[in-house]
Design a protein around this motif. Structure first.
Motif, PDB file in Angstrom:
ATOM      1  N   HIS A 184       0.889  -1.183   0.106  1.00  0.00           N
ATOM      2  CA  HIS A 184       0.072   0.017   0.054  1.00  0.00           C
ATOM      3  C   HIS A 184       0.890   1.349  -0.077  1.00  0.00           C
ATOM      4  N   ASN A 185       2.085   1.118  -0.493  1.00  0.00           N
ATOM      5  CA  ASN A 185       3.049   2.202  -0.737  1.00  0.00           C
ATOM      6  C   ASN A 185       3.387   2.952   0.653  1.00  0.00           C
ATOM      7  N   ARG A 186       3.320   2.270   2.001  1.00  0.00           N
ATOM      8  CA  ARG A 186       3.798   2.653   3.215  1.00  0.00           C
ATOM      9  C   ARG A 186       4.857   1.691   3.583  1.00  0.00           C
ATOM     10  N   LEU A 187       5.737   2.454   4.519  1.00  0.00           N
ATOM     11  CA  LEU A 187       6.788   1.554   4.955  1.00  0.00           C
ATOM     12  C   LEU A 187       6.741   1.703   6.634  1.00  0.00           C
ATOM     13  N   ALA A 188       6.893   0.530   7.190  1.00  0.00           N
ATOM     14  CA  ALA A 188       6.930   0.635   8.575  1.00  0.00           C
ATOM     15  C   ALA A 188       8.486   0.304   9.123  1.00  0.00           C
TER      16      ALA A 188
ATOM     17  N   ILE B 286       4.982   5.056   7.608  1.00  0.00           N
ATOM     18  CA  ILE B 286       5.288   6.465   6.806  1.00  0.00           C
ATOM     19  C   ILE B 286       4.884   6.388   5.341  1.00  0.00           C
ATOM     20  N   ALA B 287       4.233   6.912   4.964  1.00  0.00           N
ATOM     21  CA  ALA B 287       3.782   6.910   3.673  1.00  0.00           C
ATOM     22  C   ALA B 287       5.099   7.035   2.599  1.00  0.00           C
ATOM     23  N   VAL B 288       5.056   6.153   1.583  1.00  0.00           N
ATOM     24  CA  VAL B 288       6.547   6.151   1.117  1.00  0.00           C
ATOM     25  C   VAL B 288       6.861   7.553   0.102  1.00  0.00           C
ATOM     26  N   GLU B 289       5.549   8.237  -0.141  1.00  0.00           N
ATOM     27  CA  GLU B 289       5.959   9.565  -0.790  1.00  0.00           C
ATOM     28  C   GLU B 289       6.677  10.656  -0.040  1.00  0.00           C
ATOM     29  N   ASP B 290       6.720  10.411   1.346  1.00  0.00           N
ATOM     30  CA  ASP B 290       7.209  11.199   2.417  1.00  0.00           C
ATOM     31  C   ASP B 290       8.748  10.804   2.610  1.00  0.00           C
ATOM     32  N   ILE B 291       9.176   9.540   1.891  1.00  0.00           N
ATOM     33  CA  ILE B 291      10.547   9.033   2.249  1.00  0.00           C
ATOM     34  C   ILE B 291      11.371   9.579   0.993  1.00  0.00           C
TER      35      ILE B 291
ATOM     36  N   LEU C 259      20.003   1.774 -14.850  1.00  0.00           N
ATOM     37  CA  LEU C 259      19.924   1.815 -13.473  1.00  0.00           C
ATOM     38  C   LEU C 259      19.236   3.059 -13.089  1.00  0.00           C
ATOM     39  N   LEU C 260      18.309   2.640 -12.206  1.00  0.00           N
ATOM     40  CA  LEU C 260      17.410   3.813 -11.597  1.00  0.00           C
ATOM     41  C   LEU C 260      17.533   3.519 -10.169  1.00  0.00           C
ATOM     42  N   SER C 261      16.895   4.490  -9.478  1.00  0.00           N
ATOM     43  CA  SER C 261      17.219   4.497  -7.813  1.00  0.00           C
ATOM     44  C   SER C 261      15.785   4.285  -7.062  1.00  0.00           C
ATOM     45  N   ASP C 262      14.827   4.423  -7.810  1.00  0.00           N
ATOM     46  CA  ASP C 262      13.419   4.111  -6.980  1.00  0.00           C
ATOM     47  C   ASP C 262      12.273   3.648  -7.964  1.00  0.00           C
ATOM     48  N   GLY C 263      11.209   3.310  -7.447  1.00  0.00           N
ATOM     49  CA  GLY C 263       9.955   3.041  -8.341  1.00  0.00           C
ATOM     50  C   GLY C 263       9.532   4.230  -9.049  1.00  0.00           C
ATOM     51  N   LYS C 264       9.404   5.175  -8.353  1.00  0.00           N
ATOM     52  CA  LYS C 264       8.692   6.552  -8.996  1.00  0.00           C
ATOM     53  C   LYS C 264       9.459   6.747 -10.319  1.00  0.00           C
TER      54      LYS C 264
ATOM     55  N   MET D 235      13.336  -7.392 -19.125  1.00  0.00           N
ATOM     56  CA  MET D 235      12.726  -7.553 -18.045  1.00  0.00           C
ATOM     57  C   MET D 235      13.043  -6.399 -17.310  1.00  0.00           C
ATOM     58  N   VAL D 236      12.196  -6.307 -16.084  1.00  0.00           N
ATOM     59  CA  VAL D 236      12.477  -5.383 -14.984  1.00  0.00           C
ATOM     60  C   VAL D 236      13.089  -6.030 -13.906  1.00  0.00           C
ATOM     61  N   ILE D 237      13.967  -5.599 -13.215  1.00  0.00           N
ATOM     62  CA  ILE D 237      14.705  -6.223 -12.037  1.00  0.00           C
ATOM     63  C   ILE D 237      14.433  -5.090 -10.965  1.00  0.00           C
ATOM     64  N   SER D 238      13.520  -5.342  -9.853  1.00  0.00           N
ATOM     65  CA  SER D 238      13.118  -4.384  -8.935  1.00  0.00           C
ATOM     66  C   SER D 238      13.496  -4.793  -7.389  1.00  0.00           C
ATOM     67  N   ASP D 239      14.129  -3.852  -6.815  1.00  0.00           N
ATOM     68  CA  ASP D 239      13.933  -3.921  -5.321  1.00  0.00           C
ATOM     69  C   ASP D 239      12.698  -3.834  -4.804  1.00  0.00           C
ATOM     70  N   ILE D 240      12.261  -4.016  -3.665  1.00  0.00           N
ATOM     71  CA  ILE D 240      10.989  -3.989  -3.097  1.00  0.00           C
ATOM     72  C   ILE D 240      10.985  -2.587  -2.079  1.00  0.00           C
ATOM     73  N   GLU D 241      11.699  -2.535  -1.188  1.00  0.00           N
ATOM     74  CA  GLU D 241      11.901  -1.380  -0.302  1.00  0.00           C
ATOM     75  C   GLU D 241      12.542  -0.446  -0.974  1.00  0.00           C
ATOM     76  N   MET D 242      12.009   0.830  -1.276  1.00  0.00           N
ATOM     77  CA  MET D 242      12.450   1.901  -1.698  1.00  0.00           C
ATOM     78  C   MET D 242      12.079   3.195  -1.502  1.00  0.00           C
ATOM     79  N   PRO D 243      12.678   4.399  -1.653  1.00  0.00           N
ATOM     80  CA  PRO D 243      11.825   5.639  -1.289  1.00  0.00           C
ATOM     81  C   PRO D 243      11.066   6.082  -2.401  1.00  0.00           C
ATOM     82  N   ALA D 244      10.259   6.783  -2.410  1.00  0.00           N
ATOM     83  CA  ALA D 244       9.277   7.658  -3.324  1.00  0.00           C
ATOM     84  C   ALA D 244       8.007   6.523  -3.953  1.00  0.00           C
ATOM     85  N   MET D 245       8.516   5.261  -4.333  1.00  0.00           N
ATOM     86  CA  MET D 245       7.611   4.325  -4.570  1.00  0.00           C
ATOM     87  C   MET D 245       8.345   2.894  -4.458  1.00  0.00           C
ATOM     88  N   ASP D 246       7.715   1.784  -3.861  1.00  0.00           N
ATOM     89  CA  ASP D 246       8.223   0.746  -3.304  1.00  0.00           C
ATOM     90  C   ASP D 246       8.131  -0.381  -4.634  1.00  0.00           C
ATOM     91  N   GLY D 247       8.519  -1.312  -4.639  1.00  0.00           N
ATOM     92  CA  GLY D 247       8.502  -2.179  -5.583  1.00  0.00           C
ATOM     93  C   GLY D 247       7.290  -3.037  -5.887  1.00  0.00           C
TER      94      GLY D 247
END
Length: 318
Positions: free
Chosen positions: A18-22, A119-124, A210-215, A237-249
């Motif tokens: 839900h694009n939030r990070l605990a 925390i809402a991911v858009e605030d990270i 190479l990009l650094s976040d989902g957004k 293909m897209v290889i994506s991390d899960i926990e990222m600022p701005a938008m998670d995987g």
């Protein structure tokens, strides 16, 4: 207090996707708040007795016996050069945060444990550019007016171990020389992870963006689509991390599947988070596959399987 915090972690995991990070918040001495993703935390204990073993780097305080398991214990304040670290931290009571990621268990010492916050991911936000590759931050955010520095513990451990991109694949793990050129989009906020993935792709003879976040990744893919190109034709293909600022995987994958012009992309989620929870989330958000960090040979196997399929179906290779 720490036990109560950890008892609530299972409830907090419902926020994933839900694009939030605990974040578990803690201090290393002084007033600065730090955070780590609670999905990486197994438990928080009062500082146990530590014993020494030969060959441990100086940043490790020793090894703890945690429920019959020997867990290496990192003095996190020392490792990141925290200026407010208490000189007597090696004898202070404090807490041990036991974490699991990259398929291994390790602990780190903190002076105090605060709480778990959502925390809402858009605030990270990405950390400030300091002109140095060795920054230990993966993100920054605020909670009730206080600055929180989110620590990239993987990068800290990699720097201590002097881990770089030295994993060497078997020469047979490569596409044939006459295979068509292909590109892969890599999305990860950790510089260590990006270097590791790029090393694998380089050895496979594949070009990486190479990009650094989902957004950033979603905007990039939408720009390709808006220009009249099918992103699935540009990227095998897209290889994506899960926990990222701005938008998670998880959210990135969900947005890709929702958009008719992006839905054909193949998405491999690649994360240090452990456990069966990820497998359920992969199916829920519509990712094609999941591989845990960091096994270069396993990652290479997934990539090769996908690229060979693309070569055979789209380019009539083989």
């Amino acid at each position: 207090m720490s036990q109560d915090l950890l008892n609530r972690i299972d409830q907090r995991t419902r926020l994933a996707g839900h694009n939030r990070l605990a974040l578990l918040l803690f201090r290393l001495g002084g007033r600065q708040l730090f955070g780590v993703n609670v999905f990486k935390v197994q438990e928080v204990l009062r500082r146990p007795a530590l014993f020494q073993v030969p060959g441990l780097p100086t940043q490790f305080a020793g090894v703890a016996d945690v429920r019959g398991r020997s867990v290496p214990v990192l003095d996190l304040g020392l490792a990141i050069g925290h200026p407010e670290r208490e000189p007597e931290a090696d004898t202070a009571p404090g807490y041990l945060v036991v974490t699991e990621f990259n398929r291994s268990v390790q602990g780190f010492l903190v002076s105090g444990v605060e709480r778990i916050v959502n925390i809402a991911v858009e605030d990270i936000h990405p950390p400030p550019e300091l002109g140095a590759e060795s920054t230990y931050l993966t993100a920054v955010t605020r909670f009730q007016g206080e600055l929180i520095q989110v620590i990239d513990v993987e990068s800290v451990l990699a720097d201590i171990a002097q881990v770089r991109s030295e994993a060497v694949l078997d020469p047979s793990m490569a596409l044939p020389a006459d295979a068509p050129p292909m590109q892969v989009l890599v999305v990860d906020d950790s510089r260590v992870a990006r270097q590791q993935i790029r090393s694998v792709l380089d050895q496979l003879g594949v070009t990486a963006t190479l990009l650094s976040d989902g957004k950033q990744a979603l905007e990039h893919l939408l720009q390709i689509h808006a220009a009249g190109e099918n992103p699935a034709d540009r990227y095998a293909m897209v290889i994506s991390d899960i926990e990222m600022p701005a938008m998670d995987g998880y959210t990135l994958t969900t947005e890709i599947r929702r958009h008719p012009g992006l839905a054909g992309l193949y998405v491999l989620l690649h994360t240090s988070l452990s456990g069966v929870f990820n497998n359920a989330m992969v199916e829920r958000v519509g990712a094609n596959a999941f591989v845990a960090k960091y096994s270069p040979h396993e990652l290479a196997d997934f990539v090769l399987q996908r690229l060979r399929h693309v070569a055979e179906t789209q380019y009539a290779y083989g």
